[in-house]
Design an enzyme around this catalytic site. Structure first.
Site, PDB file in Angstrom:
ATOM      1  N   TYR A 101      -2.095   0.189  10.769  1.00 52.54           N
ATOM      2  CA  TYR A 101      -2.064  -0.195   9.346  1.00 52.54           C
ATOM      3  C   TYR A 101      -0.725   0.202   8.728  1.00 52.54           C
ATOM      4  O   TYR A 101      -0.106  -0.580   7.997  1.00 52.54           O
ATOM      5  CB  TYR A 101      -3.218   0.478   8.606  1.00 52.54           C
ATOM      6  CG  TYR A 101      -3.371   0.034   7.162  1.00 52.54           C
ATOM      7  CD1 TYR A 101      -3.873  -1.232   6.853  1.00 52.54           C
ATOM      8  CD2 TYR A 101      -3.023   0.884   6.110  1.00 52.54           C
ATOM      9  CE1 TYR A 101      -4.033  -1.629   5.520  1.00 52.54           C
ATOM     10  CE2 TYR A 101      -3.188   0.493   4.786  1.00 52.54           C
ATOM     11  CZ  TYR A 101      -3.690  -0.769   4.499  1.00 52.54           C
ATOM     12  OH  TYR A 101      -3.846  -1.156   3.182  1.00 52.54           O
TER      13      TYR A 101
ATOM     14  N   SER B 133       0.878  -1.182   0.000  1.00 53.91           N
ATOM     15  CA  SER B 133       0.000   0.000   0.000  1.00 53.91           C
ATOM     16  C   SER B 133       0.903   1.216   0.000  1.00 53.91           C
ATOM     17  O   SER B 133       2.097   1.120   0.327  1.00 53.91           O
ATOM     18  CB  SER B 133      -0.832  -0.029   1.291  1.00 53.91           C
ATOM     19  OG  SER B 133      -1.373   1.241   1.579  1.00 53.91           O
TER      20      SER B 133
HETATM   21  N1  NAD Z   1      -8.832  -0.610  -0.690  1.00 55.39           N
HETATM   22  C1  NAD Z   1      -7.760   0.204  -0.632  1.00 55.39           C
HETATM   23  O1  NAD Z   1      -7.866   1.446  -0.642  1.00 55.39           O
HETATM   24  C2  NAD Z   1      -6.377  -0.408  -0.551  1.00 55.39           C
HETATM   25  C3  NAD Z   1      -5.276   0.408  -0.807  1.00 55.39           C
HETATM   26  C4  NAD Z   1      -3.992  -0.132  -0.733  1.00 55.39           C
HETATM   27  C5  NAD Z   1      -3.834  -1.472  -0.396  1.00 55.39           C
HETATM   28  N2  NAD Z   1      -4.939  -2.234  -0.130  1.00 55.39           N
HETATM   29  C6  NAD Z   1      -4.716  -3.632   0.249  1.00 55.39           C
HETATM   30  O2  NAD Z   1      -5.379  -4.466  -0.688  1.00 55.39           O
HETATM   31  C7  NAD Z   1      -5.580  -5.745  -0.087  1.00 55.39           C
HETATM   32  C8  NAD Z   1      -6.970  -6.231  -0.432  1.00 55.39           C
HETATM   33  O3  NAD Z   1      -7.934  -5.401   0.191  1.00 55.39           O
HETATM   34  P1  NAD Z   1      -9.259  -4.869  -0.528  1.00 55.39           P
HETATM   35  O4  NAD Z   1      -9.190  -3.395  -0.480  1.00 55.39           O
HETATM   36  O5  NAD Z   1      -9.451  -5.565  -1.796  1.00 55.39           O
HETATM   37  O6  NAD Z   1     -10.373  -5.281   0.566  1.00 55.39           O
HETATM   38  P2  NAD Z   1     -11.548  -6.372   0.520  1.00 55.39           P
HETATM   39  O7  NAD Z   1     -12.102  -6.409   1.910  1.00 55.39           O
HETATM   40  O8  NAD Z   1     -12.478  -6.070  -0.601  1.00 55.39           O
HETATM   41  O9  NAD Z   1     -10.805  -7.741   0.219  1.00 55.39           O
HETATM   42  C9  NAD Z   1     -10.041  -8.387   1.231  1.00 55.39           C
HETATM   43  C10 NAD Z   1     -10.420  -9.857   1.288  1.00 55.39           C
HETATM   44  O10 NAD Z   1      -9.608 -10.467   2.299  1.00 55.39           O
HETATM   45  C11 NAD Z   1     -10.421 -11.396   3.012  1.00 55.39           C
HETATM   46  N3  NAD Z   1      -9.855 -11.619   4.329  1.00 55.39           N
HETATM   47  C12 NAD Z   1      -9.727 -10.724   5.338  1.00 55.39           C
HETATM   48  N4  NAD Z   1      -9.204 -11.318   6.408  1.00 55.39           N
HETATM   49  C13 NAD Z   1      -9.000 -12.617   6.077  1.00 55.39           C
HETATM   50  C14 NAD Z   1      -8.481 -13.733   6.766  1.00 55.39           C
HETATM   51  N5  NAD Z   1      -8.078 -13.651   8.058  1.00 55.39           N
HETATM   52  N6  NAD Z   1      -8.382 -14.913   6.123  1.00 55.39           N
HETATM   53  C15 NAD Z   1      -8.810 -15.029   4.835  1.00 55.39           C
HETATM   54  N7  NAD Z   1      -9.316 -14.003   4.139  1.00 55.39           N
HETATM   55  C16 NAD Z   1      -9.406 -12.817   4.751  1.00 55.39           C
HETATM   56  C17 NAD Z   1     -11.781 -10.730   3.065  1.00 55.39           C
HETATM   57  O11 NAD Z   1     -12.821 -11.687   3.321  1.00 55.39           O
HETATM   58  C18 NAD Z   1     -11.885 -10.094   1.685  1.00 55.39           C
HETATM   59  O12 NAD Z   1     -12.507 -10.968   0.771  1.00 55.39           O
HETATM   60  C19 NAD Z   1      -5.282  -5.579   1.402  1.00 55.39           C
HETATM   61  O13 NAD Z   1      -4.000  -6.105   1.679  1.00 55.39           O
HETATM   62  C20 NAD Z   1      -5.277  -4.066   1.581  1.00 55.39           C
HETATM   63  O14 NAD Z   1      -4.482  -3.655   2.671  1.00 55.39           O
HETATM   64  C21 NAD Z   1      -6.205  -1.752  -0.223  1.00 55.39           C
END
Ligand code: NAD
Length: 265
Positions: free
Chosen positions: A156, A143
Site C-alpha cells: 500500500y 494517503s
Molecule cells: N479509509 C482510509 O483510512 C483511507 C485513508 C487514506 C486514503 N484512503 C484512500 O481513499 C480511497 C477510497 O477508499 P475508502 O476508504 O473510501 O474505501 P471504500 O472501500 O469505502 O471505497 C472504495 C470504493 O472503490 C471501489 N473499488 C475498489 N476497487 C475497484 C475497482 N477495481 N474498480 C472500480 N471500483 C473499485 C469499491 O467498490 C468502493 O466502492 C482509496 O484510494 C484509499 O486508498 C483511505
C-alpha cells in the site's frame, strides 16, 4: 451558488466511503457527477439516495474500456468532463514483508497496484481528451502512506508513493491544459477492502481496526475523521479558485505533525 456550479465530474470508487462523500459534496456544490464503481449494490444505493443528480457506471478501474465507458457517459449526459477524481483503492491491511508468504505478496501486489496505480493511470488516459477540451483537472486520492511509513504494509505504501509520482509526472505532461493535484487523507472509518488474492476482499478496515479510537488517540488533532470532513480540499482543487494550482498535494493526514503531550488545552 455552489463552488462547482454546472461542472461535470467523474469519481471512481464513488459509491462508498470517501468517494461517496466526495460525490455528495460535489452535488451540493452544483456539480453533475458520474459515479464509477465495481460494486453494483453500492451504486444502487447512491443512485437511490441522490436520484437525478448522478449517473452510475458499473465497471472496473483496471479496465481501460470501462474507464472510457464512464467518460462517455459524462460526455453524453453532461456534455463533457471538467474534473476526474481518481479515488478507487484497496488497502493491504498492514500485511508486512516478513509475515506475508511470497506468493500472496506477488499476487497481492499485482491486484493492489492494478487498482491503486494502473486504475489512476488508465482513468487519466481515458479522461485526458475531455479534460483538455474543458481546461479541467484531475484530483487523485493519495494517503498519509504517500509520504510516511506505517499507514499500511509495503504494497500500500509503495502504491501510494507511486500515485504521488503520477501526480507530478502528469502535472508536467498535461500542462498547460489540464491541472493534476491530489488530496492525502489520513485514516477514515470506511469500508476499505483488500486484495482478493490475499483473502482480504471481504474484510473491511472498519471491521478490522478500531479506527476512530486509533485516530482519537494517535493523530495530531486527536479526533475521529468522518469521510465528509475530508472532502473540502477536493472542492477547492476542482474549483476555479485553484486555476493556477497543479502538481500539488493537500496533505490533510496530520501524520507529519508530531503529537504534543500532554494535549494543549
Ligand atoms: N479509509 C482510509 O483510512 C483511507 C485513508 C487514506 C486514503 N484512503 C484512500 O481513499 C480511497 C477510497 O477508499 P475508502 O476508504 O473510501 O474505501 P471504500 O472501500 O469505502 O471505497 C472504495 C470504493 O472503490 C471501489 N473499488 C475498489 N476497487 C475497484 C475497482 N477495481 N474498480 C472500480 N471500483 C473499485 C469499491 O467498490 C468502493 O466502492 C482509496 O484510494 C484509499 O486508498 C483511505
Amino acid at each position: 451558488m455552489g463552488w462547482l456550479e454546472g461542472s461535470a465530474v467523474l469519481v471512481t470508487g464513488g459509491a462508498s466511503g470517501l468517494g461517496r462523500a466526495i460525490v455528495e459534496r460535489f452535488v451540493d456544490e452544483g456539480a453533475r457527477v458520474v459515479v464509477f464503481d465495481r460494486s453494483k449494490d453500492k451504486l444502487d444505493g447512491i443512485a437511490a439516495d441522490l436520484k437525478g443528480a448522478v449517473r452510475t457506471v458499473s465497471g472496473d478501474v483496471t479496465s481501460f474500456a470501462d474507464n472510457v465507458r464512464a467518460c462517455t457517459v459524462a460526455e453524453e449526459e453532461f456534455g463533457g468532463l471538467d474534473t476526474f477524481v481518481g479515488n478507487a483503492g484497496l488497502w493491504d491491511f498492514n500485511r508486512s514483508l516478513l509475515d506475508t508468504p511470497a506468493d500472496a505478496l506477488a499476487d497481492g501486489f499485482d491486484e493492489l497496484f492494478a487498482v491503486n496505480v494502473k486504475g489512476y493511470l488508465l482513468g487519466a488516459k481515458a479522461a485526458a481528451p475531455l479534460l483538455r477540451r474543458a481546461s479541467g483537472s484531475i484530483v487523485f486520492t493519495l494517503s498519509n502512506a504517500a509520504f510516511y511509513p506505517g499507514g499500511g504494509g509495503p504494497m500500500y505504501t509503495a502504491a501510494k508513493h507511486a500515485a504521488l509520482g503520477l501526480v507530478r509526472q502528469l502535472a508536467y505532461e498535461l500542462a498547460p491544459y489540464t491541472r493534476v493535484n491530489a488530496v492525502a487523507p489520513g485514516g477514515l472509518a470506511t469500508d476499505l477492502r483488500g486484495p482478493d488474492a490475499m483473502g482480504l476482499a471481504d474484510r473491511s478496515l472498519t471491521q478490522e481496526l478500531p479506527i476512530n479510537q486509533i485516530l482519537t488517540e494517535h493523530s495530531a488533532l486527536r479526533r475521529a475523521v468522518r469521510p465528509q470532513d475530508a472532502v473540502g480540499p477536493y472542492v477547492l482543487l476542482a474549483s476555479r479558485e485553484s486555476v493556477i494550482t497543479t502538481g500539488t498535494v493537500i496533505d490533510i493526514s496530520t501524520f507529519g505533525i508530531p503529537q504534543r503531550r500532554p494535549p494543549a488545552d
